[in-house]
Design a protein around this motif. Structure first.
Motif, PDB file in Angstrom:
ATOM      1  N   GLU A  94       7.246  -6.861  -3.086  1.00  0.00           N
ATOM      2  CA  GLU A  94       5.976  -5.811  -2.897  1.00  0.00           C
ATOM      3  C   GLU A  94       5.135  -6.613  -2.235  1.00  0.00           C
ATOM      4  O   GLU A  94       3.657  -6.352  -2.282  1.00  0.00           O
ATOM      5  CB  GLU A  94       5.253  -5.498  -4.317  1.00  0.00           C
ATOM      6  N   ALA A  95       5.503  -7.386  -1.287  1.00  0.00           N
ATOM      7  CA  ALA A  95       4.590  -8.095  -0.247  1.00  0.00           C
ATOM      8  C   ALA A  95       4.022  -6.865   0.877  1.00  0.00           C
ATOM      9  O   ALA A  95       4.467  -6.073   0.930  1.00  0.00           O
ATOM     10  CB  ALA A  95       5.265  -9.229   0.656  1.00  0.00           C
ATOM     11  N   PRO A  96       2.867  -7.065   1.398  1.00  0.00           N
ATOM     12  CA  PRO A  96       2.290  -6.119   2.231  1.00  0.00           C
ATOM     13  C   PRO A  96       3.338  -5.759   3.253  1.00  0.00           C
ATOM     14  O   PRO A  96       3.488  -4.525   3.795  1.00  0.00           O
ATOM     15  CB  PRO A  96       1.163  -6.788   2.756  1.00  0.00           C
ATOM     16  N   TRP A  97       4.154  -6.707   4.174  1.00  0.00           N
ATOM     17  CA  TRP A  97       4.975  -6.380   4.920  1.00  0.00           C
ATOM     18  C   TRP A  97       6.243  -5.646   4.394  1.00  0.00           C
ATOM     19  O   TRP A  97       6.774  -4.680   5.078  1.00  0.00           O
ATOM     20  CB  TRP A  97       5.576  -7.546   5.599  1.00  0.00           C
ATOM     21  N   ALA A  98       6.575  -5.673   3.187  1.00  0.00           N
ATOM     22  CA  ALA A  98       7.557  -4.787   2.748  1.00  0.00           C
ATOM     23  C   ALA A  98       7.174  -3.468   2.551  1.00  0.00           C
ATOM     24  O   ALA A  98       7.897  -2.206   2.503  1.00  0.00           O
ATOM     25  CB  ALA A  98       8.059  -5.481   1.386  1.00  0.00           C
ATOM     26  N   ILE A  99       5.915  -3.333   1.780  1.00  0.00           N
ATOM     27  CA  ILE A  99       5.266  -1.738   1.716  1.00  0.00           C
ATOM     28  C   ILE A  99       5.039  -1.157   3.053  1.00  0.00           C
ATOM     29  O   ILE A  99       5.309   0.087   2.917  1.00  0.00           O
ATOM     30  CB  ILE A  99       3.967  -2.212   1.036  1.00  0.00           C
ATOM     31  N   ARG A 100       4.886  -1.894   4.105  1.00  0.00           N
ATOM     32  CA  ARG A 100       4.301  -1.305   5.565  1.00  0.00           C
ATOM     33  C   ARG A 100       5.911  -1.133   6.227  1.00  0.00           C
ATOM     34  O   ARG A 100       5.796  -0.555   7.335  1.00  0.00           O
ATOM     35  CB  ARG A 100       3.578  -2.036   6.140  1.00  0.00           C
ATOM     36  N   LEU A 101       6.906  -1.676   5.564  1.00  0.00           N
ATOM     37  CA  LEU A 101       8.379  -1.607   6.704  1.00  0.00           C
ATOM     38  C   LEU A 101       8.522  -0.220   7.005  1.00  0.00           C
ATOM     39  O   LEU A 101       8.901   0.101   8.123  1.00  0.00           O
ATOM     40  CB  LEU A 101       9.264  -2.471   5.972  1.00  0.00           C
TER      41      LEU A 101
END
Length: 622
Positions: A225-232
């Motif tokens: 649930e890191a920001p980059w994974a949520i925004r991918l």
């Protein structure tokens, strides 16, 4: 090699001898002077497998029909008791009699449909094969032709597409880990962090961009649930918008137009921001471009694959954010103006109803109607708000674009629309004027949508600008001068806005969808400041980012629960106040339903941050 022929039939018309062996049906040619096996027309084993697969399909539909009937007749008490026993708090409050009734109707309809499909497959197998077989083969052929045309257009640009797409990807990747904003944090916590069926069916707020939320469910299950994974998902869609824009410009104009349009989109400040903001707007932009590519193909020649792509892209866009209605209405009007029919519009509407069926069943039709797309206001209020809405939209779409570039872009669009060729001019005029259709829909709804709703217009405008400039440059006879003009146009429309983006730090300082840049360091400090049982009191736009980072750091999120009326005076709490909003500790308490007078004189400033202040309310028991 010898074959034992068991059944023989001689067809004098075609001069062929059909023999059946133990393995396969063979065809023997009876041409004069020859007797040789021709390629096998039918493989008995394949026929057997096809029949088995058909029977399995019929059985599946039959079982689905039976299950639908059983579930439709199951009483409310039985299902509620089953769910209560498995609910975390012992009560499945969301499963109400009204929801049970909607589910009963849905199960009954699905059961009847599955039963009808089973009967149709069992009785009309040969007729269905005769109808669907040619349609499938024709669709595959059209699909191959469509892909060849698109691939040929892309191949001619080759390295330019790769370079511009890489530029757009690098610019977007640079902001993937920026501080989480309110809307994306709330959407992740309320929908995408829940089981997939919650994201699929829950629509108690328009924050749930359903298709995008499902993609975030997938990426966060894979990568955390890191920001980059949520925004991918949003980022990948934003990167793909660049080559899609270039392909569309190449299909309607030339390579110069495609290069300029791609550069405009790759370096666009709002498109970069929303490619790194976990919302569904970039999916809408991508779906709009793909739909226009398919519509242009259909305007030139009939193509079943293009019609399917058109319908699928509209469905995907509407499933992401219902504002795809605006882009789809533009497209339908343009197709009608080309003296054709909006092929794919009816399947798109039906497909949208199908994908939103879980929401319509679980939440009811009112959930979608109350999402802000139809919450009309009075005409006087709408007219008074229209000017502010126009300024807000222009400020977002033209952010970091210098006025010389804006003037050049407007002139270029005028050149593109005023093309000398009558047929092309008619297409451009109808495409440009179709923007009046969504504006008319907004007026009929009497809503004031935020500026981000119109992001899908940016790639389309880039295509117009690139086309107009390429036509102007094409009038120059000297090739060297044309290349210099192309470079100058690229600097004006792409490099200059990019410099402004970096110089103004536009994305990091943006307040789009709510921002608390210091949420992560605040949570890090709260880990050492909070006392046992102490509450954290905060409101939008601070609340969701703080809860997200608290969850990330392993801080007990029960600190962020709303306290009871008697808890706050006795146990105290911590109040987070946003410095760039009209907030004070008193306004935060009032918004949460507490009387500031009950804690008067017990509010102490703990720490200040660039975007927030943190206060402590000292409780009676402390």
């Amino acid at each position: 090699m010898h074959q034992t022929v068991r059944l023989c039939k001689f067809d004098t018309g075609s001069r062929a001898f059909f023999g059946s062996s133990s393995d396969a049906a063979l065809v023997y040619s009876m041409a004069p002077g020859s007797f040789r096996p021709a390629p096998a027309l039918y493989d008995l084993r394949m026929i057997s497998r096809a029949r088995i697969a058909w029977l399995v399909l019929v059985a599946c539909f039959g079982l689905a029909a039976a299950a639908g009937v059983v579930l439709a007749r199951t009483p409310f008490a039985a299902i509620r008791g089953y769910l209560d026993a498995r609910a975390g708090d012992g009560s499945a409050d969301r499963y109400t009699p009204a929801l049970h009734l909607r589910l009963q109707v849905a199960f009954a309809v699905c059961g009847l449909a599955a039963g009808g499909a089973a009967v149709g497959l069992a009785v009309g197998r040969k007729r269905l094969v005769g109808v669907l077989g040619p349609a499938w083969r024709g669709g595959v052929t059209d699909g191959v032709r469509l892909l060849r045309r698109w691939r040929a257009a892309g191949r001619r640009m080759g390295l330019a597409v790769l370079a511009v797409t890489l530029l757009g990807g690098v610019l977007r990747a640079a902001y993937l880990n920026q501080p989480m904003r309110f809307d994306e944090s709330y959407t992740y916590l309320a929908y995408a962090s829940q089981p997939w069926y919650v994201a699929l069916s829950r629509y108690d707020a328009p924050n749930n961009h359903v298709f995008h939320s499902l993609l975030v469910v997938a990426t966060t299950r894979l990568f955390g649930e890191a920001p980059w994974a949520i925004r991918l998902p949003a980022c990948l869609a934003g990167v793909l918008v660049v080559p899609a824009t270039m392909l569309l410009a190449r299909r309607v104009a030339n390579r110069g137009a495609a290069l300029l349009a791609g550069l405009i989109v790759a370096t666009s400040s709002p498109l970069i921001e929303y490619s790194t903001n976990a919302r569904g707007y970039m999916l809408v932009c991508l779906a709009t471009l793909v739909a226009w590519l398919a519509a242009i193909e259909l305007a030139r020649r009939p193509n079943r694959a293009a019609a399917a792509v058109l319908a699928a892209s509209i469905v995907a866009g509407c499933w992401s954010v219902p504002i795809m209605l605006y882009a789809a209405s533009m497209l339908v009007v343009w197709m009608l103006a080309q003296r054709g029919t909006p092929v794919g519009a009816v399947p798109a509407a039906a497909g949208t109803l199908v994908v939103y069926a879980p929401v319509l069943i679980v939440e009811g039709p009112g959930a979608l109607l109350a999402s802000g797309m139809s919450a009309g206001m009075s005409w006087r209020a709408w007219i008074s708000g229209a000017s502010g809405w126009t300024r807000e939209t222009g400020a977002l779409l033209l952010r970091d674009v210098p006025w010389p570039a804006v003037i050049a872009a407007v002139l270029a669009m005028g050149v593109a629309v005023g093309d000398a060729e009558r047929a092309v001019r008619r297409r451009w005029w109808t495409a440009a004027l179709s923007i009046l259709v969504p504006v008319g829909i907004v007026a009929a709804q009497r809503v004031v949508p935020p500026g981000r709703v119109w992001l899908f217009l940016l790639p389309l405008a880039a295509v117009l600008v690139g086309t107009g400039l390429s036509r102007l440059l094409g009038r120059l006879h000297n090739a060297g001068v044309r290349r210099m003009g192309l470079v100058a146009a690229g600097v004006l429309l792409a490099a200059w806005p990019l410099v402004n983006l970096v110089r103004n730090d536009s994305i990091q300082s943006s307040v789009e969808t709510g921002a608390l840049p210091d949420a992560e360091p605040i949570v890090a400090d709260l880990g050492g400041l909070l006392r046992e049982g102490e509450f954290v009191l905060t409101v939008s736009p601070s609340s969701a980012p703080l809860v997200y980072y608290a969850r990330r750091r392993g801080l007990d999120v029960r600190h962020f629960d709303r306290p009871g009326p008697a808890d706050l005076p006795s146990r105290g709490g911590v109040v987070v106040v946003h410095r760039h909003q009209p907030q004070t500790p008193d306004t935060v308490l009032q918004e949460l339903g507490f009387d500031p007078a009950s804690v008067a004189g017990r509010v102490v400033l703990l720490k200040e941050y660039p975007s927030a202040r943190v206060y402590r309310i000292v409780g009676h028991s402390q």
